[in-house]
Write a protein that holds these residues in place. Structure first.
Motif, PDB file in Angstrom:
ATOM      1  N   ALA A 176       0.800  -1.227   0.000  1.00  0.00           N
ATOM      2  CA  ALA A 176       0.000   0.000   0.000  1.00  0.00           C
ATOM      3  C   ALA A 176       0.832   1.276   0.000  1.00  0.00           C
ATOM      4  CB  ALA A 176      -0.937   0.005   1.203  1.00  0.00           C
ATOM      5  N   GLY A 177       2.052   1.213   0.572  1.00  0.00           N
ATOM      6  CA  GLY A 177       2.808   2.433   0.850  1.00  0.00           C
ATOM      7  C   GLY A 177       2.940   3.390  -0.320  1.00  0.00           C
ATOM      8  N   GLY A 178       3.397   2.905  -1.481  1.00  0.00           N
ATOM      9  CA  GLY A 178       3.672   3.783  -2.619  1.00  0.00           C
ATOM     10  C   GLY A 178       2.474   4.590  -3.061  1.00  0.00           C
ATOM     11  N   ILE A 179       1.368   3.903  -3.367  1.00  0.00           N
ATOM     12  CA  ILE A 179       0.204   4.647  -3.862  1.00  0.00           C
ATOM     13  C   ILE A 179      -0.486   5.410  -2.733  1.00  0.00           C
ATOM     14  CG2 ILE A 179      -0.166   3.113  -5.821  1.00  0.00           C
ATOM     15  CD1 ILE A 179      -2.557   1.943  -4.332  1.00  0.00           C
ATOM     16  N   ALA A 180      -0.346   4.916  -1.501  1.00  0.00           N
ATOM     17  CA  ALA A 180      -0.946   5.638  -0.372  1.00  0.00           C
ATOM     18  C   ALA A 180      -0.310   7.012  -0.223  1.00  0.00           C
ATOM     19  CB  ALA A 180      -0.781   4.835   0.917  1.00  0.00           C
ATOM     20  N   PHE A 181       1.025   7.090  -0.387  1.00  0.00           N
ATOM     21  CA  PHE A 181       1.710   8.374  -0.278  1.00  0.00           C
ATOM     22  C   PHE A 181       1.301   9.306  -1.419  1.00  0.00           C
ATOM     23  CE2 PHE A 181       5.364   5.764   1.746  1.00  0.00           C
ATOM     24  CZ  PHE A 181       4.665   5.689   2.932  1.00  0.00           C
ATOM     25  N   VAL A 182       1.111   8.741  -2.627  1.00  0.00           N
ATOM     26  CA  VAL A 182       0.656   9.545  -3.766  1.00  0.00           C
ATOM     27  C   VAL A 182      -0.735  10.102  -3.488  1.00  0.00           C
ATOM     28  CG1 VAL A 182      -0.039   9.486  -6.192  1.00  0.00           C
ATOM     29  CG2 VAL A 182       2.054   8.339  -5.485  1.00  0.00           C
ATOM     30  N   SER A 203     -12.149   6.390  -5.072  1.00  0.00           N
ATOM     31  CA  SER A 203     -13.076   6.160  -3.964  1.00  0.00           C
ATOM     32  C   SER A 203     -12.595   6.873  -2.703  1.00  0.00           C
ATOM     33  CB  SER A 203     -13.214   4.661  -3.684  1.00  0.00           C
ATOM     34  OG  SER A 203     -12.006   4.140  -3.168  1.00  0.00           O
ATOM     35  N   LYS A 204     -13.543   7.174  -1.837  1.00  0.00           N
ATOM     36  CA  LYS A 204     -13.205   7.898  -0.598  1.00  0.00           C
ATOM     37  C   LYS A 204     -12.295   7.075   0.305  1.00  0.00           C
ATOM     38  CE  LYS A 204     -17.374   6.526   2.003  1.00  0.00           C
ATOM     39  NZ  LYS A 204     -17.846   5.533   1.041  1.00  0.00           N
ATOM     40  N   GLU A 205     -12.301   5.743   0.113  1.00  0.00           N
ATOM     41  CA  GLU A 205     -11.439   4.873   0.917  1.00  0.00           C
ATOM     42  C   GLU A 205      -9.960   5.055   0.612  1.00  0.00           C
ATOM     43  OE1 GLU A 205     -15.470   3.160   0.905  1.00  0.00           O
ATOM     44  OE2 GLU A 205     -14.115   3.769  -0.715  1.00  0.00           O
ATOM     45  N   LEU A 206      -9.659   5.742  -0.502  1.00  0.00           N
ATOM     46  CA  LEU A 206      -8.265   5.908  -0.909  1.00  0.00           C
ATOM     47  C   LEU A 206      -7.691   7.277  -0.548  1.00  0.00           C
ATOM     48  CD1 LEU A 206      -8.319   4.249  -4.465  1.00  0.00           C
ATOM     49  CD2 LEU A 206      -7.567   3.234  -2.306  1.00  0.00           C
ATOM     50  N   ILE A 207      -8.498   8.150   0.007  1.00  0.00           N
ATOM     51  CA  ILE A 207      -8.030   9.500   0.336  1.00  0.00           C
ATOM     52  C   ILE A 207      -8.050   9.706   1.848  1.00  0.00           C
ATOM     53  CG2 ILE A 207      -8.381  11.971  -0.003  1.00  0.00           C
ATOM     54  CD1 ILE A 207      -9.778  11.364  -2.605  1.00  0.00           C
ATOM     55  N   GLU A 237      -6.408   3.760  11.565  1.00  0.00           N
ATOM     56  CA  GLU A 237      -7.669   3.182  11.089  1.00  0.00           C
ATOM     57  C   GLU A 237      -7.788   3.323   9.572  1.00  0.00           C
ATOM     58  OE1 GLU A 237     -12.510   3.708  11.739  1.00  0.00           O
ATOM     59  OE2 GLU A 237     -11.104   4.597  13.184  1.00  0.00           O
ATOM     60  N   PHE A 238      -7.425   4.508   9.058  1.00  0.00           N
ATOM     61  CA  PHE A 238      -7.453   4.715   7.610  1.00  0.00           C
ATOM     62  C   PHE A 238      -6.448   3.798   6.923  1.00  0.00           C
ATOM     63  CE2 PHE A 238      -5.478   6.714   3.902  1.00  0.00           C
ATOM     64  CZ  PHE A 238      -6.583   6.800   3.060  1.00  0.00           C
ATOM     65  N   ARG A 239      -5.284   3.613   7.558  1.00  0.00           N
ATOM     66  CA  ARG A 239      -4.237   2.774   6.970  1.00  0.00           C
ATOM     67  C   ARG A 239      -4.729   1.333   6.792  1.00  0.00           C
ATOM     68  NH1 ARG A 239      -0.441   4.784   9.816  1.00  0.00           N
ATOM     69  NH2 ARG A 239      -0.388   3.268  11.510  1.00  0.00           N
ATOM     70  N   VAL A 240      -5.430   0.814   7.782  1.00  0.00           N
ATOM     71  CA  VAL A 240      -5.983  -0.540   7.695  1.00  0.00           C
ATOM     72  C   VAL A 240      -7.038  -0.602   6.588  1.00  0.00           C
ATOM     73  CG1 VAL A 240      -7.370  -2.274   8.904  1.00  0.00           C
ATOM     74  CG2 VAL A 240      -5.500  -1.113  10.092  1.00  0.00           C
ATOM     75  N   GLY A 241      -7.884   0.423   6.510  1.00  0.00           N
ATOM     76  CA  GLY A 241      -8.929   0.463   5.492  1.00  0.00           C
ATOM     77  C   GLY A 241      -8.360   0.573   4.086  1.00  0.00           C
ATOM     78  N   PHE A 242      -7.274   1.335   3.950  1.00  0.00           N
ATOM     79  CA  PHE A 242      -6.625   1.503   2.648  1.00  0.00           C
ATOM     80  C   PHE A 242      -6.078   0.169   2.154  1.00  0.00           C
ATOM     81  CE2 PHE A 242      -3.455   2.545  -0.440  1.00  0.00           C
ATOM     82  CZ  PHE A 242      -3.836   3.756  -1.010  1.00  0.00           C
ATOM     83  N   GLN A 243      -5.389  -0.551   3.033  1.00  0.00           N
ATOM     84  CA  GLN A 243      -4.838  -1.852   2.649  1.00  0.00           C
ATOM     85  C   GLN A 243      -5.958  -2.825   2.299  1.00  0.00           C
ATOM     86  OE1 GLN A 243      -1.271  -2.901   2.553  1.00  0.00           O
ATOM     87  NE2 GLN A 243      -2.430  -4.336   1.264  1.00  0.00           N
TER      88      GLN A 243
END
Length: 292
Positions: free
Chosen positions: A200-206, A252-256, A264-270
């Motif tokens: 998740a890290g790469g796209i999460a930071f983007v 989707s809102k789950e990605l922002i 909590e967001f980090r778990v949801g993003f993954q």
């Protein structure tokens, strides 16, 4: 015949790269002058040169590489939007396929690359001049030994995204972090038969840096019906067919959100990324079934 194809194709790849290396690299050098309007213009010029470079490479493939690329799901796209492109990764051929499929359909593809790739002759300097982000992968062992390394990837991504905000761009991330092999798959004990685990890290930071600006997520599934090819297999015309499925969807809102500060967001993003990977696995299985 395969050897002749390979030689002619590689000669054309080399000539084309050397021709366009010069203006792209010059633009990169001139961008070191801290005049923002000029830097923006030079970035545009460099990307136009790179687009022609990719176009000639695609022509090379059509002339010497009788590979049929079947593309499904490619809807109407725009050159003036920002896209996040995610794809499974199996071979260097993936990059050529993505460039050919999306050239002049969405903004120029900017790949996140391993830091070591900047030393690739000619190409490394081209990627630098085109503002490709070079990432340093920090292992858990390295972080334990030197905690100051924590956050380096986030900082690199943030700086890259600042440049990406200046003009439309397609940011490409191979979410698995490395090319698929059976050995890596077994070592990871991946739950996906044809995929490595998504990171998740790469796209999460983007998304943390540019989430509100990204127009669409482009989820690309690349399928090689016979076997995963090498670049030489591709250049020699040994790859008869490649299947590419494109799924373009809104962000989707789950990605922002705050990936670094909100657990909590980090778990949801993954979880959302795992769901996308489950869909990709199903797509791969369907493409495999269709080719039997």
């Amino acid at each position: 015949m395969s050897v002749i194809r390979s030689v002619l194709s590689i000669i054309l790849y080399t000539i084309n790269t050397l021709i366009w290396f010069v203006p792209i690299f010059v633009c990169g050098l001139l961008k070191l002058i801290p005049i923002q309007p000029m830097q923006k213009l030079l970035s545009w010029v460099a990307k136009q040169c790179a687009t022609i470079w990719v176009s000639v490479n695609s022509l090379n493939q059509r002339l010497f590489t009788p590979t049929k690329i079947n593309v499904t799901g490619l809807e109407e796209t725009k050159l003036k939007d920002w896209y996040l492109v995610i794809a499974n990764h199996q071979s260097w051929v993936d990059i050529l396929v993505l460039q050919r499929v999306f050239n002049r359909k969405i903004p120029f593809l900017n790949f996140f690359l391993k830091k070591e790739l900047i030393y690739v002759p000619i190409l490394g300097l081209c990627w630098w001049a085109l503002d490709f982000p070079f990432m340093t992968r920090t292992s858990k062992a390295q972080l334990k030994k030197n905690p100051k390394l924590r956050g380096k990837d986030i900082e690199t991504t943030r700086k890259a995204c600042e440049k990406f905000k200046e003009m439309p761009v397609s940011i490409v991330n191979f979410v698995e972090g490395t090319r698929f092999t059976e050995q890596k798959h077994a070592r990871q004990n991946s739950p996906f038969p044809h995929l490595l685990k998504p990171k998740a890290g790469g796209i999460a930071f983007v998304m943390q840096a540019m989430g509100e600006q990204i127009s669409k997520v482009v989820n690309v599934t690349i399928h090689y019906p016979d076997s995963i090819p090498t670049f030489m297999d591709f250049a020699g015309g040994k790859v008869k067919q490649i299947n590419v499925h494109v799924d373009i969807r809104p962000v989707s809102k789950e990605l922002i959100g705050d990936y670094t500060g909100d657990s909590e967001f980090r778990v949801g993003f993954q979880s959302e990324l795992n769901r996308l990977w489950e869909e990709k696995e199903q797509t791969l299985q369907q493409l495999e079934q269709n080719n039997k």
